[in-house]
Every structure is written in C-alpha cells, then in structure tokens.
Design an enzyme around this catalytic site. Structure first.
Site, short mmCIF file in Angstrom:
data_model
loop_
_atom_site.label_atom_id
_atom_site.label_comp_id
_atom_site.label_asym_id
_atom_site.label_seq_id
_atom_site.Cartn_x
_atom_site.Cartn_y
_atom_site.Cartn_z
N LYS A 26 41.64 35.31 42.72
CA LYS A 26 42.29 34.08 41.97
C LYS A 26 41.16 33.34 41.27
O LYS A 26 41.34 32.62 40.64
CB LYS A 26 42.65 33.07 43.21
CG LYS A 26 44.09 33.66 43.51
CD LYS A 26 44.76 32.62 44.73
CE LYS A 26 46.28 33.11 45.34
NZ LYS A 26 46.62 32.44 46.72
N GLY A 83 44.74 41.00 46.72
CA GLY A 83 45.16 39.78 47.03
C GLY A 83 44.37 38.53 46.50
O GLY A 83 43.84 38.72 45.36
N SER A 84 44.36 37.55 47.25
CA SER A 84 43.66 36.19 46.45
C SER A 84 42.52 36.04 46.40
O SER A 84 41.99 35.02 45.86
CB SER A 84 44.18 35.04 47.46
OG SER A 84 45.71 34.81 47.84
N THR A 85 41.72 37.31 46.67
CA THR A 85 40.22 37.28 46.10
C THR A 85 40.14 37.32 44.53
O THR A 85 39.18 36.64 43.98
CB THR A 85 39.63 38.41 46.51
OG1 THR A 85 40.61 39.51 46.43
CG2 THR A 85 39.37 38.59 48.32
#
Length: 684
Positions: A385, A381-383
């Site tokens: 980004k 997921g967004s880790t």
C-alpha cells in the site's frame, strides 16, 4: 749453434702434421656418423619423430574459499582422495566397460543422475543383437543409415530400462564418467573415496589399467546446512551445459559451479589448472615421464551475509513456525509449512540474511529453503500500500492532506466492499496506519476514471490504471528483476490486464499480481532510504588466495553500492509514506503497534494479509519494515504463506529485529581485528 736451430725447425712440421692428421680423423668420424644417421637411419628417425606427439592435459586446482561479512570461513576445501581414470587411445568402449565392471565391485557409485537416454544406450550396448531383431526388414530398408541408431532407441521399452539391475546401473554410472574424459586426461570417477575403497582399488591397480588414486579437494561447510543452498554446488559439467562451458575454454571433465554463488562467480572461484605434459607414441601411449606444472587456487569471495545473524534468523523462523503449527492454532493451520525472511542494508543493498524454512509434517523436521526468497512468489496484501499511496500522490489523484471516509463501498450490482474495520475519515498517513482498503480503492477508482459519488465512469481508463500502477510498482522493484547477483531469479506473476474496475481495486491492495520476498525487501528499502532502488547483492569483496590461514589475500575488488533507479516521487510524498509506516508500529491504530511500539530500535513498517481462499479463510501474512526510523540501517521482509490464524509474520519480524540489534549491542565486529592483516600487511 746452427745444429740446434735446425733441430728446432724440424720439430714444428712434425707436430703440425700430427695435429692436422688428428683433426682429419675426427672430422672423418663425424662425417661418417652424420652420414649413417642421415642415410641409413634417416627415414627411421623421421618416422619416429613424426609418430610422437606432445600432449598437455590439465587438472582442476582447488577453488577459492568463501567468507561471511565478518571474515569467517563459510565454504572451505577439504582434502580428499579421488579415484580417477585416464584413457588411452587403445581403450575402446568394450575395454572401458570391463574396467567399469571390475571397479563396480570395489566402490559404491551413485546412479541417480543417469538419464533415460543413458539407460537406453546401455541396454543397446548389452543387447545389441536383440534390439536389432526388433527392427523389421521394411523399417531397415526405409531408414537412412545415420538414423538407424535412433530407431533402435525407439525399440527400447520402459520394461527394458527397468530390467537393468542395480549392479548394472552402477557399472553404467562408472562407465559414463570414464567416457566423458579426453585421452590422457584424468577423469574423476568418484570424489571423496572411503579408506576401504582406496585400499581395494590400490590392491587391484595392476588389473585396472588407467585407474589411479589422486589427492583432491571437496567443498566443506563449517556452518553445516545454514545458507548452504545459496553457496551452490560444484559438479562435473552437466551434459545439458557442455556446449556452453566448452565454448568458454573449459574441458569436458572440469568441475564447475552449477548453481547459485558457485555458478555466479565461477570465473572468480575457479583456479589455474595444473598442467601435465606428455610425449606419446604413434598409438597414444606415453613415452617417458610426464612433466607437471603446478596450478593455483582460485580467488576468495567475501559475502555480505553475517552467518551468526543468519543462524539466529533461521532459529526464529523455526520456533515461530513450530508454535503456529503445533500450538494454539494447530487445528486451523494445517496447510502452513513455509516462512521466509530477507534482511538487507537499505543504503547499500547488502543482503545481511536470507532465510527460508519448510516444515515436514511427517518427519517433524525443518528443511532449509533460502532460495524461496528469490524463486517463490505470492500475493503480498497490504504491504504494497505504500507504493499505492505514492502512485496516487504522484499522479495527483490525492494530495498529502486528502481525507477519504473509510466506510463500506456499495455498487449497483449489490456488491459491498469494506476495510477490516470502518475507520471513518482518514488521510494517507492514517490510511497506512490502520491499513484502510477503502482509501486505496478510491485511488484505484480515480486512476480508472470512475466517479464513485455518481456511480459512473467519467473516462473509462481501467487498463490505463493497471499500466500506471504496474509502472509505479516496478520503480520499487515489484514485478521486475531485483538484480541480485545470482544466476536467475523469479519476477513474480503478472496476472495480466482487465477491464474490470474491481480487479484494478484489488491490485491496489496487493491481491492481484504476485511478488517474491526479495522484491518486497527491495521495495521497502527504497522507501526507507528516501527513493533509491539499490541492487541487492551477496558479494562484498574478492580477494587473492592466501597461503596463510590467519591472513586475507590482497583485495582485488569491492562491490560498490549500485543505484538501479531513483523513483519519480517527490521527497515530501515519500515522507508521507514513511510517516504512515512509522504509525503502523507506534500509532494508536497501528496494525503492528501492539508488538513494536516499545522497541528501542524504533522500527517502521507495514503489515499485509492477502486472501488465498475465501471459503477456507487461507491467507498469506506479510510484514515489511526498517529500523531505526530516523536513520535506517536494516530493512526486512517477512512472508508466511498459507496460514489461517495467528500473527506469525509479526512474531518472526520481532524475533529477527531483536536478534539483529542484540548482536549489534554485543559488539559483533563488522571488520576483522586490527592486528590481522592481509598479504600486503595492510590492516584488514
């Protein structure tokens, strides 16, 4: 006067003659003896000399110990007794089988490691005539002699294997160990025999030819199960790796490290063997007493892991998992069972803690699974980004002050994509702070040559976008080996290429390829230290074995920090991501500020949620970060797979960071006390 002189002269010849006569007699005896030995007994002595042989066998020496980062013993050698068998050339397979049957009545021997082939071989040994009858005359005639035994193996059925009794399998297990050793080489049948077994074997030694009881050493673990899987196992060489080890000078009956640190540092931990020299007769039986040369214990390892911190981290994971599984969200989190944490020094790559826990719903107990940090991979997921923003800045598709309106994206096929909330105009720092999907998707679209305003491709470069993103991510350690000093590691799952723009977009928010928790830790460490991808490592030092338990041996080697690569991004671009990570934990829209903004250790990081099953709402929740923000000394990655509700990832991260800085505040030593010295009287 003349008479006296004559008498004196007469005495000299008499004495000389007596001397010559004595010498002649002795010389004659010597000649006769030599003649007797050479002529009469020569052939016999020649045959005797020819038929004797010098044989040298070896015994394993105790392995080196392991210490944690604060020089506490974490893997030790516990004195035990082993039951051994030393084979002579006269001991054929039938004789060994008889001895194994007697031993099976006196000791317990686990048979779990027996293979199906072992059992087939044993069934044939016990029922050779019966199995031969199953082969037709035509099959015998058409089968070459060297392939006949393979045909016999094919005739042994699963029912035959299952017909072997527990007692027979125990006999087979003992005999298998007896068969592994060389002639005159003591082979361990059972390590750590009980007092009762030792007494029974001792009582029956006269009828157990070749069997003996010898002092030995077995691995012990002062911190019990904590981190034990990563320490690894020591076993006799597995059959599958026999060629590998024997080609490197090992004997078939050696005890070797078969996993993790024990395997990785086998050449260091293995000691110098004790040598036993025999003289044997023509049939291989020893003549006279053997001569023994003492060996030496292996070198010691000092690890980077702090076992007190490790136990605190394990405790935090258990408590937070238990709360998520049994507490407020128990109904929703029926699939939740695992969580992982890696903590490392971002400046050196030293692994400070590596923990994993698995909850068994039937027993209500937790199992240690620290290896999941290097073997299990997930969509994170967004880790990730931070890597996406740096890719966009490096490729020039965004600038430091680029502002993108976080509003739902609408496409011609009716598909609508949005962030978890409509954030309005945001720059890169704000996009990281509030975890804007829209901002990342615009980066992916621009890399793919897609003009969102005109809803068309100016240049269809979706596959090229995948290449750019994967190459960029790999610079941080995502999707490639981290280089950790263990025998193997997973590199995550590369989902492949796609021509679909949407797939590139989902790649940019961590919902396409999968990564391991260790890769996440290396990734965030690279951001924390300003762009250096450090090799994560568990080894800190190698030291000579010490005979004094209160002293360390001489330092032989110290692991120096190893920079695997420097990322291509500019320092001022890395600062943008660092600032964004800070705002995640301190900003008004920070996704983790609610739990971290008031912490004295001033952390920075990035939360993540990856969709696993859209219909059921199952997700992976992650969090990466480091602290303190200004001068990072610890980086971490938390991964909680298959969860629906709760903030277990944030709560675990808070707990492990609190534990780290609390132990530091309490003054946990990073070096041994100054009064302690190594074997050279140097301060440790």
């Amino acid at each position: 006067m003349k008479t006296k002189s004559n008498k004196k002269k007469n005495h000299v010849p008499i004495r000389m003659n007596a001397l010559f006569l004595s010498v002649f007699f002795l010389f004659s005896v010597l000649v006769l003896r030599l003649g007797y030995i050479q002529i009469v007994k020569g052939e016999e002595y020649k045959r005797t000399a020819y038929l004797t042989e010098n044989v040298t066998t070896k015994l394993d020496a105790p392995r080196g110990k392991m210490f944690d980062a604060n020089y506490r013993v974490v893997v030790d050698n516990e004195p035990v007794f082993s039951i051994t068998y030393t084979r002579t050339r006269e001991a054929d397979t039938v004789k060994r089988h008889e001895i194994a049957k007697k031993m099976a009545e006196l000791i317990d021997k686990d048979s779990e490691e027996l293979t199906e082939r072992d059992k087939k071989d044993y069934f044939i040994f016990l029922n050779e005539e019966e199995v031969e009858k199953r082969i037709s005359a035509a099959e015998k005639e058409s089968t070459p002699p060297e392939e006949l035994y393979d045909l016999m193996l094919e005739k042994v059925t699963q029912e035959d294997i299952e017909s072997l009794t527990k007692q027979q399998l125990e006999v087979l297990s003992i005999k298998s160990e007896m068969d592994r050793g060389y002639t005159l080489s003591p082979q361990r049948i059972k390590i750590g025999a009980t007092k009762e077994e030792i007494a029974l074997i001792s009582e029956h030694l006269p009828e157990l030819e070749g069997v003996d009881i010898k002092p030995d050493a077995e691995r012990s673990y002062p911190f019990k199960d904590s981190f034990r899987d990563i320490f690894g196992q020591v076993k006799q060489i597995p059959k599958s790796k026999m060629d590998y080890y024997t080609s490197r000078g090992n004997d078939r009956n050696d005890m070797v490290g078969t996993s993790f640190l024990e395997e990785q540092y086998e050449s260091v931990l293995r000691g110098t063997k004790t040598k036993i020299k025999y003289v044997t007769d023509k049939v291989g039986n020893p003549v006279g007493d053997p001569v023994e040369e003492d060996g030496a214990r292996g070198s010691d390892l000092v690890l980077t892991v702090d076992m007190e911190l490790q136990q605190e981290v394990e405790k935090v994971i258990e408590e937070e998992l238990k709360e998520a599984i049994r507490g407020k969200y128990a109904y929703d989190n029926k699939e939740l069972k695992n969580a992982y944490v890696v903590m490392m020094d971002p400046n050196t790559g030293e692994i400070l803690s590596m923990a994993g826990k698995e909850y068994n719903r039937k027993s209500g107990k937790f199992n240690d699974i620290p290896f999941g940090n290097i073997y299990h991979s997930y969509a994170m997921g967004s880790t990730v980004k931070g890597a996406t923003v740096l890719t966009g800045l490096h490729e020039g598709v965004i600038e430091r002050n680029t502002v993108i309106n976080d509003a739902p994206l609408k496409f011609g096929d009716g598909r609508q994509l949005k962030s978890h909330a409509n954030m309005g105009p945001v720059d890169a720092v704000e996009a990281l702070e509030g975890s804007s999907n829209i901002f990342m998707w615009h980066i992916a679209m621009r890399l793919s040559g897609y003009d969102y305003t005109n809803k068309r491709f100016n240049d269809h470069k979706v596959k090229e976008a995948f290449d750019i993103l994967r190459n960029s991510y790999s610079q941080f350690g995502l999707g490639v080996p981290t280089g950790i000093d263990l025998p193997s590691e997973a590199t995550g799952y590369n989902t492949g290429m796609s021509n679909e723009l949407f797939q590139a977009m989902f790649f940019s928010i961590g919902q396409f390829d999968t990564y391991t928790p260790m890769q996440l830790a290396q990734y965030v460490s690279t951001i924390a230290n300003g762009g250096l991808r450090m090799q994560p490592h568990l080894l800190k030092e190698i030291r000579e074995p010490s005979v004094n338990p209160n002293k360390l041996g001489k330092l032989l080697y110290r692991f120096e920090p190893n920079v695997m690569n420097k990322i291509e991004m500019k320092p001022n671009h890395i600062e943008v991501v660092q600032k964004g990570f800070y705002e995640v934990m301190h900003g008004s829209n920070g996704t983790a500020a609610w739990i971290f903004k008031d912490k004295e250790y001033n952390p920075a990081g990035k939360t993540g949620t990856a969709e696993v099953d859209k219909e059921t709402g199952l997700v992976n929740k992650t969090l990466v970060g480091y602290a303190p923000y200004e001068n990072p000394e610890v980086a971490f990655a938390v991964v909680v797979p298959d969860i629906r509700e709760g903030y277990t990832n944030n709560e675990i991260a808070e707990g492990v960071l609190d534990a780290y800085f609390s132990l530091k505040k309490e003054g946990i030593p990073t070096e041994p006390e100054s009064k302690q010295t190594n074997e050279n009287n140097e301060p440790r």
